[in-house]
Design a protein around this motif. Sequence first.
Motif, PDB file in Angstrom:
ATOM      1  N   VAL A  34       0.859  -1.184   0.000  1.00 34.52           N
ATOM      2  CA  VAL A  34       0.000   0.000   0.000  1.00 34.52           C
ATOM      3  C   VAL A  34       0.894   1.233   0.000  1.00 34.52           C
ATOM      4  O   VAL A  34       1.736   1.401   0.887  1.00 34.52           O
ATOM      5  CB  VAL A  34      -0.921   0.021   1.240  1.00 34.52           C
ATOM      6  CG1 VAL A  34      -1.771   1.282   1.247  1.00 34.52           C
ATOM      7  CG2 VAL A  34      -1.796  -1.224   1.267  1.00 34.52           C
ATOM      8  N   VAL A  35       0.715   2.089  -1.002  1.00 30.27           N
ATOM      9  CA  VAL A  35       1.427   3.362  -1.073  1.00 30.27           C
ATOM     10  C   VAL A  35       0.396   4.482  -1.070  1.00 30.27           C
ATOM     11  O   VAL A  35      -0.812   4.243  -1.112  1.00 30.27           O
ATOM     12  CB  VAL A  35       2.323   3.425  -2.320  1.00 30.27           C
ATOM     13  CG1 VAL A  35       3.392   2.340  -2.270  1.00 30.27           C
ATOM     14  CG2 VAL A  35       1.506   3.312  -3.606  1.00 30.27           C
ATOM     15  N   SER A  36       0.854   5.720  -1.032  1.00 26.57           N
ATOM     16  CA  SER A  36      -0.083   6.836  -1.017  1.00 26.57           C
ATOM     17  C   SER A  36      -0.692   7.019  -2.402  1.00 26.57           C
ATOM     18  O   SER A  36      -0.108   6.599  -3.406  1.00 26.57           O
ATOM     19  CB  SER A  36       0.633   8.116  -0.585  1.00 26.57           C
ATOM     20  OG  SER A  36       1.510   8.555  -1.607  1.00 26.57           O
ATOM     21  N   PRO A  37      -1.859   7.635  -2.499  1.00 23.82           N
ATOM     22  CA  PRO A  37      -2.473   7.860  -3.818  1.00 23.82           C
ATOM     23  C   PRO A  37      -1.562   8.603  -4.786  1.00 23.82           C
ATOM     24  O   PRO A  37      -1.573   8.330  -5.983  1.00 23.82           O
ATOM     25  CB  PRO A  37      -3.728   8.672  -3.485  1.00 23.82           C
ATOM     26  CG  PRO A  37      -4.077   8.271  -2.093  1.00 23.82           C
ATOM     27  CD  PRO A  37      -2.759   8.058  -1.401  1.00 23.82           C
ATOM     28  N   SER A  38      -0.743   9.519  -4.290  1.00 23.82           N
ATOM     29  CA  SER A  38       0.139  10.278  -5.184  1.00 23.82           C
ATOM     30  C   SER A  38       1.294   9.442  -5.710  1.00 23.82           C
ATOM     31  O   SER A  38       1.964   9.835  -6.667  1.00 23.82           O
ATOM     32  CB  SER A  38       0.688  11.506  -4.446  1.00 23.82           C
ATOM     33  OG  SER A  38       1.443  11.107  -3.322  1.00 23.82           O
ATOM     34  N   GLU A  39       1.547   8.296  -5.094  1.00 24.28           N
ATOM     35  CA  GLU A  39       2.639   7.427  -5.536  1.00 24.28           C
ATOM     36  C   GLU A  39       2.145   6.231  -6.347  1.00 24.28           C
ATOM     37  O   GLU A  39       2.958   5.444  -6.843  1.00 24.28           O
ATOM     38  CB  GLU A  39       3.408   6.894  -4.309  1.00 24.28           C
ATOM     39  CG  GLU A  39       4.072   7.974  -3.486  1.00 24.28           C
ATOM     40  CD  GLU A  39       4.502   7.477  -2.112  1.00 24.28           C
ATOM     41  OE1 GLU A  39       5.587   7.850  -1.653  1.00 24.28           O
ATOM     42  OE2 GLU A  39       3.725   6.711  -1.490  1.00 24.28           O
ATOM     43  N   ALA A  40       0.834   6.073  -6.483  1.00 30.80           N
ATOM     44  CA  ALA A  40       0.263   4.834  -7.019  1.00 30.80           C
ATOM     45  C   ALA A  40       0.222   4.823  -8.543  1.00 30.80           C
ATOM     46  O   ALA A  40      -0.837   4.700  -9.149  1.00 30.80           O
ATOM     47  CB  ALA A  40      -1.135   4.608  -6.447  1.00 30.80           C
ATOM     48  N   SER A  41       1.383   4.961  -9.176  1.00 31.48           N
ATOM     49  CA  SER A  41       1.490   4.808 -10.625  1.00 31.48           C
ATOM     50  C   SER A  41       1.983   3.408 -10.927  1.00 31.48           C
ATOM     51  O   SER A  41       3.025   2.987 -10.411  1.00 31.48           O
ATOM     52  CB  SER A  41       2.464   5.837 -11.199  1.00 31.48           C
ATOM     53  OG  SER A  41       2.829   5.495 -12.522  1.00 31.48           O
ATOM     54  N   LYS A  42       1.254   2.669 -11.766  1.00 29.52           N
ATOM     55  CA  LYS A  42       1.647   1.285 -12.028  1.00 29.52           C
ATOM     56  C   LYS A  42       3.000   1.201 -12.726  1.00 29.52           C
ATOM     57  O   LYS A  42       3.661   0.169 -12.643  1.00 29.52           O
ATOM     58  CB  LYS A  42       0.581   0.565 -12.844  1.00 29.52           C
ATOM     59  CG  LYS A  42       0.405   1.065 -14.270  1.00 29.52           C
ATOM     60  CD  LYS A  42      -0.679   0.264 -14.978  1.00 29.52           C
ATOM     61  CE  LYS A  42      -0.843   0.696 -16.434  1.00 29.52           C
ATOM     62  NZ  LYS A  42      -1.907  -0.074 -17.113  1.00 29.52           N
ATOM     63  N   ALA A  43       3.439   2.280 -13.386  1.00 29.14           N
ATOM     64  CA  ALA A  43       4.744   2.258 -14.037  1.00 29.14           C
ATOM     65  C   ALA A  43       5.878   2.160 -13.030  1.00 29.14           C
ATOM     66  O   ALA A  43       6.971   1.718 -13.373  1.00 29.14           O
ATOM     67  CB  ALA A  43       4.912   3.512 -14.892  1.00 29.14           C
ATOM     68  N   LEU A  44       5.637   2.558 -11.789  1.00 29.73           N
ATOM     69  CA  LEU A  44       6.675   2.507 -10.761  1.00 29.73           C
ATOM     70  C   LEU A  44       6.783   1.150 -10.096  1.00 29.73           C
ATOM     71  O   LEU A  44       7.741   0.897  -9.365  1.00 29.73           O
ATOM     72  CB  LEU A  44       6.397   3.569  -9.683  1.00 29.73           C
ATOM     73  CG  LEU A  44       6.356   5.021 -10.153  1.00 29.73           C
ATOM     74  CD1 LEU A  44       6.023   5.937  -8.986  1.00 29.73           C
ATOM     75  CD2 LEU A  44       7.681   5.422 -10.781  1.00 29.73           C
ATOM     76  N   PHE A  45       5.815   0.271 -10.328  1.00 29.45           N
ATOM     77  CA  PHE A  45       5.763  -0.994  -9.592  1.00 29.45           C
ATOM     78  C   PHE A  45       5.669  -2.183 -10.543  1.00 29.45           C
ATOM     79  O   PHE A  45       4.725  -2.975 -10.471  1.00 29.45           O
ATOM     80  CB  PHE A  45       4.572  -0.986  -8.629  1.00 29.45           C
ATOM     81  CG  PHE A  45       4.636   0.119  -7.606  1.00 29.45           C
ATOM     82  CD1 PHE A  45       5.297  -0.064  -6.407  1.00 29.45           C
ATOM     83  CD2 PHE A  45       4.066   1.349  -7.865  1.00 29.45           C
ATOM     84  CE1 PHE A  45       5.377   0.957  -5.479  1.00 29.45           C
ATOM     85  CE2 PHE A  45       4.144   2.383  -6.938  1.00 29.45           C
ATOM     86  CZ  PHE A  45       4.802   2.184  -5.741  1.00 29.45           C
ATOM     87  N   PRO A  46       6.643  -2.335 -11.455  1.00 32.49           N
ATOM     88  CA  PRO A  46       6.546  -3.427 -12.433  1.00 32.49           C
ATOM     89  C   PRO A  46       6.529  -4.826 -11.829  1.00 32.49           C
ATOM     90  O   PRO A  46       5.963  -5.728 -12.451  1.00 32.49           O
ATOM     91  CB  PRO A  46       7.784  -3.213 -13.320  1.00 32.49           C
ATOM     92  CG  PRO A  46       8.704  -2.349 -12.520  1.00 32.49           C
ATOM     93  CD  PRO A  46       7.826  -1.487 -11.668  1.00 32.49           C
TER      94      PRO A  46
END
Length: 309
Positions: A183-195
């Motif tokens: 779980v990350v913050s909404p501002s960090e929740a880009s799927k490109a960052l979490f392959p």
Amino acid sequence: ASHLTIGETYFFRDPQILEALAENGLPDLIRARRAEKRLRLWSAACCTGEEPYSLAILLAQRFPELRDWHVTITATDINPRFLRKAVAGVYGEWSFRDAPAGLKERYFTRLDGGRLALLPELRQRVAFANLNLVEDLYPSLLTDTNAMDLIFCRNVLMYFTPAQMARVIGKLHHALAAGGWLVVSPSEASKALFPPFANVNFPGAVLFQKADAAPEATGPEIVEAAPFQTALPWPWEPAPGVEPEPLLEASGEGLDVAEDLFREGRYEAAAELVVTGMTAGSMGPKGFPILVRALANQGRLAEALAGCD
């Protein structure tokens, strides 16, 4: 660390995330771990303790059957002053600025001076420790950061360099058991960052799951995160021999089409049209705002930043 870290937190922050976990993520984990009767949670940047204590309260409220389980809540932070306050479990009214009704009356005792102390049985469910996400060893048995079912790491990744962020995300992925949630913050929740993760969309929340051998989910369909791509040529240069003024004059029609594609949510097509127009010399610098927004909305943040530059 005390000067550089930010202590912005409060009880039940981002309630949509907690509701998604209570309705979907945690029930799936409980079903998958029923034979073992164990559940492991980690607040990886716990600040002054409101986040891990919110998890302890959520479990007590919504999952009373876990009283007979071995449930551990590990909470770590780099700031020793924050950790001292977290261990004490005493808070002012500002920590409850978005808390559910009745929270203070049910789970806290009011002290002289108006401050509120968390009930001892809840305070004892959280184990606090100092840990630096950049330097310290994890996942590790020594720091009790291995085989986690749920990791909260909110509002900390945004402060790292891209390379350091990728390293931390990889280590958090290793720290999770199969089927576990990040779980990350909404501002960090880009799927490109979490392959390494599968991203799962809920109303008002995006969660990330370690999808290999994951327990069967009852929530929305899991969508595999696309691998990060860097396909566009940077820096862009106009076609040889084309002067800036004719470029600007010739860009109107193409810009209108790109804007229409953007408004329709066809971001990839809009970006491709702009780059094609720039390469051919038929679209000038006015295409950059469309391109940057289209890239950002696809999660292609590094390319969007290059376009801004």
